[in-house]
Scaffold this active site. Sequence first.
Site, mmCIF file in Angstrom:
data_model
loop_
_atom_site.group_PDB
_atom_site.id
_atom_site.type_symbol
_atom_site.label_atom_id
_atom_site.label_comp_id
_atom_site.label_asym_id
_atom_site.label_seq_id
_atom_site.Cartn_x
_atom_site.Cartn_y
_atom_site.Cartn_z
ATOM 1 N N HIS A 35 2.435 3.439 -8.923
ATOM 2 C CA HIS A 35 2.245 2.013 -9.221
ATOM 3 C C HIS A 35 3.419 1.496 -10.039
ATOM 4 O O HIS A 35 3.919 0.386 -9.821
ATOM 5 C CB HIS A 35 0.935 1.792 -9.981
ATOM 6 C CG HIS A 35 -0.280 2.198 -9.194
ATOM 7 N ND1 HIS A 35 -0.478 1.803 -7.894
ATOM 8 C CD2 HIS A 35 -1.353 2.969 -9.524
ATOM 9 C CE1 HIS A 35 -1.629 2.311 -7.459
ATOM 10 N NE2 HIS A 35 -2.169 3.021 -8.428
ATOM 11 N N GLU A 78 -12.467 -4.266 -4.324
ATOM 12 C CA GLU A 78 -12.924 -2.875 -4.127
ATOM 13 C C GLU A 78 -12.167 -1.897 -5.024
ATOM 14 O O GLU A 78 -12.686 -0.831 -5.354
ATOM 15 C CB GLU A 78 -12.766 -2.473 -2.657
ATOM 16 C CG GLU A 78 -13.754 -3.145 -1.695
ATOM 17 C CD GLU A 78 -13.428 -4.594 -1.373
ATOM 18 O OE1 GLU A 78 -12.255 -4.998 -1.580
ATOM 19 O OE2 GLU A 78 -14.330 -5.331 -0.945
ATOM 20 N N LEU A 124 10.460 -20.556 -4.626
ATOM 21 C CA LEU A 124 9.420 -19.710 -4.032
ATOM 22 C C LEU A 124 8.101 -19.809 -4.807
ATOM 23 O O LEU A 124 8.088 -19.780 -6.037
ATOM 24 C CB LEU A 124 9.902 -18.247 -4.047
ATOM 25 C CG LEU A 124 8.909 -17.182 -3.606
ATOM 26 C CD1 LEU A 124 8.640 -17.251 -2.108
ATOM 27 C CD2 LEU A 124 9.403 -15.782 -3.972
ATOM 28 N N ASP A 177 0.826 -1.214 0.000
ATOM 29 C CA ASP A 177 0.000 0.000 0.000
ATOM 30 C C ASP A 177 0.858 1.261 0.000
ATOM 31 O O ASP A 177 1.992 1.260 0.480
ATOM 32 C CB ASP A 177 -0.911 -0.021 1.235
ATOM 33 C CG ASP A 177 -2.060 0.961 1.115
ATOM 34 O OD1 ASP A 177 -2.363 1.403 -0.007
ATOM 35 O OD2 ASP A 177 -2.660 1.285 2.154
ATOM 36 N N SER A 199 -8.168 -4.521 5.184
ATOM 37 C CA SER A 199 -8.758 -4.228 3.874
ATOM 38 C C SER A 199 -9.173 -5.488 3.092
ATOM 39 O O SER A 199 -8.817 -5.650 1.923
ATOM 40 C CB SER A 199 -7.804 -3.363 3.038
ATOM 41 O OG SER A 199 -7.537 -2.144 3.678
HETATM 42 C C1 IPE Z 1 -5.543 -2.619 -0.200
HETATM 43 O O1 IPE Z 1 -5.184 -1.289 -0.347
HETATM 44 C C2 IPE Z 1 -5.493 -3.329 -1.503
HETATM 45 C C3 IPE Z 1 -4.178 -3.475 -2.102
HETATM 46 C C4 IPE Z 1 -3.048 -3.097 -1.605
HETATM 47 C C5 IPE Z 1 -4.175 -4.131 -3.369
HETATM 48 P P1 IPE Z 1 -6.257 -0.135 -0.508
HETATM 49 O O2 IPE Z 1 -5.504 1.126 -0.605
HETATM 50 O O3 IPE Z 1 -7.197 -0.463 -1.594
HETATM 51 O O4 IPE Z 1 -7.037 -0.233 0.880
HETATM 52 P P2 IPE Z 1 -7.859 0.863 1.680
HETATM 53 O O5 IPE Z 1 -8.863 1.431 0.736
HETATM 54 O O6 IPE Z 1 -6.894 1.897 2.136
HETATM 55 O O7 IPE Z 1 -8.466 0.127 2.839
HETATM 56 C C1 IPE Z 2 -1.594 0.251 -3.328
HETATM 57 O O1 IPE Z 2 -1.345 1.612 -3.356
HETATM 58 C C2 IPE Z 2 -1.808 -0.340 -4.708
HETATM 59 C C3 IPE Z 2 -3.199 -0.671 -5.012
HETATM 60 C C4 IPE Z 2 -4.204 -0.635 -4.184
HETATM 61 C C5 IPE Z 2 -3.476 -1.090 -6.366
HETATM 62 P P1 IPE Z 2 -2.549 2.650 -3.374
HETATM 63 O O2 IPE Z 2 -2.917 2.920 -4.784
HETATM 64 O O3 IPE Z 2 -3.663 2.204 -2.497
HETATM 65 O O4 IPE Z 2 -1.856 3.940 -2.753
HETATM 66 P P2 IPE Z 2 -2.475 4.903 -1.681
HETATM 67 O O5 IPE Z 2 -2.890 4.071 -0.519
HETATM 68 O O6 IPE Z 2 -3.626 5.593 -2.327
HETATM 69 O O7 IPE Z 2 -1.346 5.813 -1.346
HETATM 70 MG MG MG Z 3 -4.052 2.428 -0.545
#
Ligand code: IPE
Ligand code: IPE
Ligand code: MG
Length: 252
Positions: A38, A68, A132, A21, A197
């Site tokens: 990303h 989600e 792995l 995240d 999450s």
């Molecule tokens: C969780 O991160 C999903 C992934 C890392 C793929 P999100 O950024 O979507 O989660 P929330 O919305 O902060 O809970």
């Molecule tokens: C995690 O990073 C990757 C995915 C959920 C695809 P985020 O895109 O959620 O990054 P933040 O949490 O908004 O910084």
């Molecule tokens: Mg996020």
Amino acid sequence: MSLKQNIDLERLPQHIAIIMDGNGRWAQEQGQDRLFGHFRGVESVRDIVEGCAELGVKFLTLYAFSTENWDRPTKEVTGLMELLVETLRKEVPILNKNNIKMHAIGALSMLPPNARQALQEAIDMTSNNTGLNLIMALSYSSRWELVHAVKQIALDVKENLLEPENITQDTLQHYLSTSAFPDPELMIRTSGEYRISNFLLYQLAYAELYFTETRWPDFRKENLYEAILDYQKRERRFGKTSSQLQGPLTKN
Ligand code: IPE
Ligand code: IPE
Ligand code: MG
């Protein structure tokens, strides 16, 4: 000096699960588009996969895209899917070189056809590897997985393939998309969010949870070693008392 040498290889978690995240915030903090985050996050994926393979971790599950996450703006979703296809195509030779076997869990039928195809190719082309196991959670959510499992169980009961009174925890485990993998002992979430999450709710029942402020694009092998060292300091009691674990088995 690397923290790697402090890790007790005899007590490695055999399965590490990571909520990757913070990509979006990492990019925005530098005045960039979220997609750039990303893009840079892929470098962390490469580094952590390599780090786990070098240590001898047997299973690594990466939460790459949640059910989600489909609700994000179209531009971000499309960008993420393109990045997925491009990365899968590029990484397969490296996975093979490192003896890494790829798996995927999630509602994969929701992925665009080219992503599904690239994923299937990566799975097929690495299927003989014995090092792995890299499990990509894509279009995954734990509640989706549990509903799917319950539906399947209900169908099998209806078909007389399963007796309700014979349903055990092992039965449920068998119907999950992670049935071929042991439960993670260590779950890492980056970027300073303290929540699950919708990730592996059932499988994380006894996992040690590790949270770090580090955003995913900054998370590298040394951060992984730090998390593993933290894990190795913990006492995993599974409901027992500390003295039960330390001494010769006693009922007191
Ligand atoms: C969780 O991160 C999903 C992934 C890392 C793929 P999100 O950024 O979507 O989660 P929330 O919305 O902060 O809970
Ligand atoms: C995690 O990073 C990757 C995915 C959920 C695809 P985020 O895109 O959620 O990054 P933040 O949490 O908004 O910084
Ligand atoms: Mg996020």
